[in-house]
Structure formats: C-alpha cells, structure tokens
Design a protein around this motif. Structure first.
Motif, short mmCIF file in Angstrom:
data_model
loop_
_atom_site.label_atom_id
_atom_site.label_comp_id
_atom_site.label_asym_id
_atom_site.label_seq_id
_atom_site.Cartn_x
_atom_site.Cartn_y
_atom_site.Cartn_z
N ALA A 106 0.83 -1.21 0.00
CA ALA A 106 0.00 0.00 0.00
C ALA A 106 0.86 1.26 0.00
CB ALA A 106 -0.93 0.00 1.20
N GLY A 107 2.10 1.13 0.45
CA GLY A 107 3.02 2.27 0.44
C GLY A 107 3.78 2.39 -0.85
N ASN A 108 3.24 1.78 -1.94
CA ASN A 108 3.85 1.84 -3.27
C ASN A 108 5.24 1.20 -3.31
OD1 ASN A 108 1.65 3.28 -4.42
ND2 ASN A 108 2.46 5.20 -3.59
N ASN A 109 5.40 0.14 -2.53
CA ASN A 109 6.65 -0.61 -2.56
C ASN A 109 6.51 -1.83 -3.46
OD1 ASN A 109 8.31 0.73 -0.34
ND2 ASN A 109 6.38 0.30 0.72
N ASN A 110 7.52 -2.10 -4.25
CA ASN A 110 7.56 -3.29 -5.09
C ASN A 110 8.31 -4.37 -4.31
OD1 ASN A 110 8.38 -5.31 -7.03
ND2 ASN A 110 7.79 -3.86 -8.63
N ILE A 111 7.54 -5.33 -3.78
CA ILE A 111 8.14 -6.35 -2.92
C ILE A 111 9.19 -7.16 -3.65
CG2 ILE A 111 7.65 -8.44 -1.59
CD1 ILE A 111 6.78 -5.87 -0.25
N GLU A 112 8.96 -7.48 -4.91
CA GLU A 112 9.93 -8.29 -5.65
C GLU A 112 11.25 -7.54 -5.82
OE1 GLU A 112 8.37 -9.81 -9.28
OE2 GLU A 112 7.06 -11.25 -8.27
N ASN A 113 11.17 -6.24 -6.08
CA ASN A 113 12.40 -5.45 -6.19
C ASN A 113 13.12 -5.35 -4.86
OD1 ASN A 113 12.01 -5.05 -8.90
ND2 ASN A 113 11.13 -3.00 -8.68
N LEU A 114 12.35 -5.19 -3.78
CA LEU A 114 12.95 -5.14 -2.45
C LEU A 114 13.67 -6.44 -2.13
CD1 LEU A 114 10.10 -3.42 -0.40
CD2 LEU A 114 12.26 -2.40 -1.11
N LEU A 115 13.01 -7.56 -2.43
CA LEU A 115 13.61 -8.86 -2.16
C LEU A 115 14.86 -9.07 -3.01
CD1 LEU A 115 13.65 -11.61 -0.85
CD2 LEU A 115 11.94 -12.39 -2.51
N SER A 116 14.78 -8.71 -4.29
CA SER A 116 15.94 -8.87 -5.18
C SER A 116 17.11 -8.04 -4.69
CB SER A 116 15.56 -8.47 -6.61
OG SER A 116 14.57 -9.32 -7.14
N THR A 117 16.83 -6.81 -4.22
CA THR A 117 17.89 -5.95 -3.72
C THR A 117 18.59 -6.57 -2.51
OG1 THR A 117 16.75 -3.97 -4.51
CG2 THR A 117 18.43 -3.67 -2.81
N ARG A 118 17.79 -7.06 -1.57
CA ARG A 118 18.36 -7.67 -0.37
C ARG A 118 19.15 -8.94 -0.71
NH1 ARG A 118 16.28 -6.21 4.43
NH2 ARG A 118 18.21 -7.19 5.13
N LEU A 119 18.59 -9.76 -1.60
CA LEU A 119 19.25 -11.01 -1.95
C LEU A 119 20.56 -10.75 -2.69
CD1 LEU A 119 17.43 -14.18 -3.15
CD2 LEU A 119 19.64 -13.58 -4.08
N ASN A 120 20.54 -9.81 -3.63
CA ASN A 120 21.76 -9.48 -4.37
C ASN A 120 22.84 -8.96 -3.44
OD1 ASN A 120 20.72 -10.22 -6.86
ND2 ASN A 120 19.90 -8.19 -7.28
N SER A 121 22.44 -8.17 -2.45
CA SER A 121 23.41 -7.67 -1.48
C SER A 121 24.06 -8.81 -0.71
CB SER A 121 22.72 -6.70 -0.52
OG SER A 121 23.61 -6.25 0.48
N ARG A 122 23.24 -9.78 -0.29
CA ARG A 122 23.76 -10.94 0.44
C ARG A 122 24.66 -11.79 -0.45
NH1 ARG A 122 24.05 -11.49 5.86
NH2 ARG A 122 22.38 -10.26 6.78
N LEU A 123 24.23 -11.99 -1.69
CA LEU A 123 25.00 -12.82 -2.62
C LEU A 123 26.36 -12.17 -2.91
CD1 LEU A 123 24.81 -15.43 -4.23
CD2 LEU A 123 23.89 -14.13 -6.14
#
Length: 312
Positions: A106-123
């Motif tokens: 509802a806050g105009n967040n793209n969950i898939e992009n958020l998840l990809s960003t976090r995962l890429n950072s970890r990787l």
C-alpha cells in the motif's frame, strides 16, 4: 402491494450481494474499513458492511523471481581475488503476514524489487569471500546449497520490528538504507524466502573468451604431459620385455649348446677314430673357403685323411 414487494426484494438482494464476497483458493482477502485493515479472510464466502468495508485480494501462492528477468543488465559479482562473475538464480517466496504485506504494498513498494535488492546484497557479500578457483572447483549442489542456505537464513532471520507509522510510507528507502547493516529482515514486509537456487555461473562475455583460451591451453599442456608420461612408461616396459627376452634366449641357447655338446660327446665317445675323422672334415670345410692361401707341409697331420684317400 405486489408492486411494492418486487422493489423491496430487489433492494434486499442488492444489499445481500453488496455485503458478501468470495475469496478464491490460493488468495486472501484484506478487509479494509475506511482504509484501515480490520481482518484477513480465508478462501470462501464472507460478509462485509456495505459502503464501509472494502476488500483487497492478495495472492497467497508461492511466487518465483528470476534475477535474469528482473535485471535490465547483467549484474557482475566480484570475487575475493577481484574476478568478475555473473550468477543466474531464482528465488521462491510467499506471504506469511498478510497485514504487514498489504501495508508494504500500500506504500507503493515493489516487494519483488525489495527482495531482489536484499538477496543481491547478500550474494555479493558471500561471493566476495571466495576466490574464483573455489567457486569453479565447487560447482556441485552441496557447495552451492551451503551458500544459499546461509543467505536464505540471513534474509529470513535478521528480524527487527518496523514501526507501524513507517509502514504507511515508502519502505524501499528504509530497506536500502538498512540492507548493508542487516537491520531489517524481509519478514518485516510480511514475506519469507522458501528456496534459492543457482541456475548458472558464468564469466562476463568480454573476458569469457580469454579465460576459455587459457583453460584450453592448460588442458593441451596437461594432455601433452600425459602423452609424454605414457610414452616413457611404454618405452620402459618395452625395454624390460626385450631385456628379459634376451636373457631367456641366452639361457636357452646355452642350454641348447650344452645339450648338443653332450650329444656329440656321447656319440663320438663310442668311436674315437670316427670322431677324429669328422673333426678333420669340419676343419677342411672351414679352411678351404674363398681365395685364402695356406702354406702347410704335405707331411702335416692335417692332411692325414687326404693321404689315406689318395693311397687308396
């Protein structure tokens, strides 16, 4: 009376239809009253207050993200020895907290992009700990899984409560700020990672050819070394075989000569005169060959059998 009954029935039917809603299997219904979440509906038939309640449907099934389809360009990861790699992977996730999830979207967040960003950072962090040779020599599933499990646990387990007044704002900025410090878990968005799998590990196109040529050269060098080792072993084995054969032939030849000498001795020992005659014939045969010149007295014992023949 009947004319009034029909409109009343229609109104009641309209009220009933506007107060009911159906949540399909694999989804959940987020019931909002004046834009505030009051409940989450499971699949089935439900009722709401007409004109006050609004229902938003959220997908509850397992969802998949392919990083190759999400990124506009290839993302290069840097290894510990400063080598570039490109890793294609997919991640499966699902919603576990529908209230928090709806607040996030509802806050105009793209969950898939958020998840990809976090995962890429970890990787990036995990690949940055390894040398290129470690990654290439450990392409089996167990090695990959050990890295991916640690990434999944890190994404799911680093939970800190997110203040609710932040949830109505843009969580993307908060996630980007805190991702390096690992202060916010993806569970703060109401989701969890189920599985992460690596599909492909490759080099960037601009350096893959040079690496391939180098690997090919090393393989050729190793092949030549193997051929030389095989040839050396073959020569050594042939030399051993020939040496053994020569030794055995000499032994057999010596045994044969010894047997022949014994046979001669047994045969000629019975008649000494006959043995002397045969030996003289052999001497004549070996002496009178070619154009050799011999000066021997006619009275020599060497010609005794010739004298006997001439006298006869």
């Amino acid at each position: 009376m009947r004319k009034l009954l029909i409109p009343v029935i229609l109104i009641l039917v309209g009220v009933f239809l506007s107060s009911t809603y159906v949540v399909e299997e694999g989804t959940r219904g987020i019931v909002l009253r004046f834009n505030k979440i009051i409940s989450v509906s499971e699949p089935g038939l439900h009722f709401k207050v007409p004109g006050m309640d609004n229902v938003k449907v959220v997908d509850a099934k397992i969802q998949t993200i392919n990083n190759s389809s999400k990124l506009d360009h290839e993302q290069k990861l840097i290894t510990h020895d400063n080598k570039e790699l490109i890793i294609d992977y997919f991640v499966q996730w699902r919603v576990v907290d529908f209230n928090q999830y709806y607040k996030a979207i509802a806050g105009n967040n793209n969950i898939e992009n958020l998840l990809s960003t976090r995962l890429n950072s970890r990787l990036k962090a995990e690949i940055g700990k390894l040398d290129i040779i470690d990654i290439l020599n450990n392409t089996n599933n167990s090695s990959h899984n050990s890295i991916l499990v640690s990434i999944k646990d890190a994404l799911n387990g680093l939970a800190q409560a997110v203040v609710e007044n932040k949830s109505t704002g843009n969580l993307a900025n908060e996630a980007e700020k805190d991702s390096e410090n690992n202060e916010i878990s993806i569970r703060s968005f109401g989701i969890e990672v189920i599985d992460i799998r690596i599909k492909n590990v490759r080099f960037p196109q601009e350096i893959s050819k040079s690496i391939y040529d180098k690997m090919k050269e090393e393989q050729h060098s190793q092949g030549v070394q193997v051929v030389n080792e095989i040839q050396a072993e073959t020569i050594l084995e042939v030399t051993k075989i020939l040496s053994e054969a020569e030794r055995e032939s000499q032994v057999i030849r010596g045994e044969g000569d010894a047997n022949a000498a014994k046979l001669y001795m047994d045969a000629f020992g019975k008649d000494i005169e006959f043995f002397s005659f045969i030996r003289s014939l052999k001497a004549y045969e070996q002496s009178f060959t070619g154009n050799d010149i011999m000066v021997i007295s006619p009275d020599s014992e060497f010609f005794q059998y010739m004298k006997l023949k001439s006298n006869k």
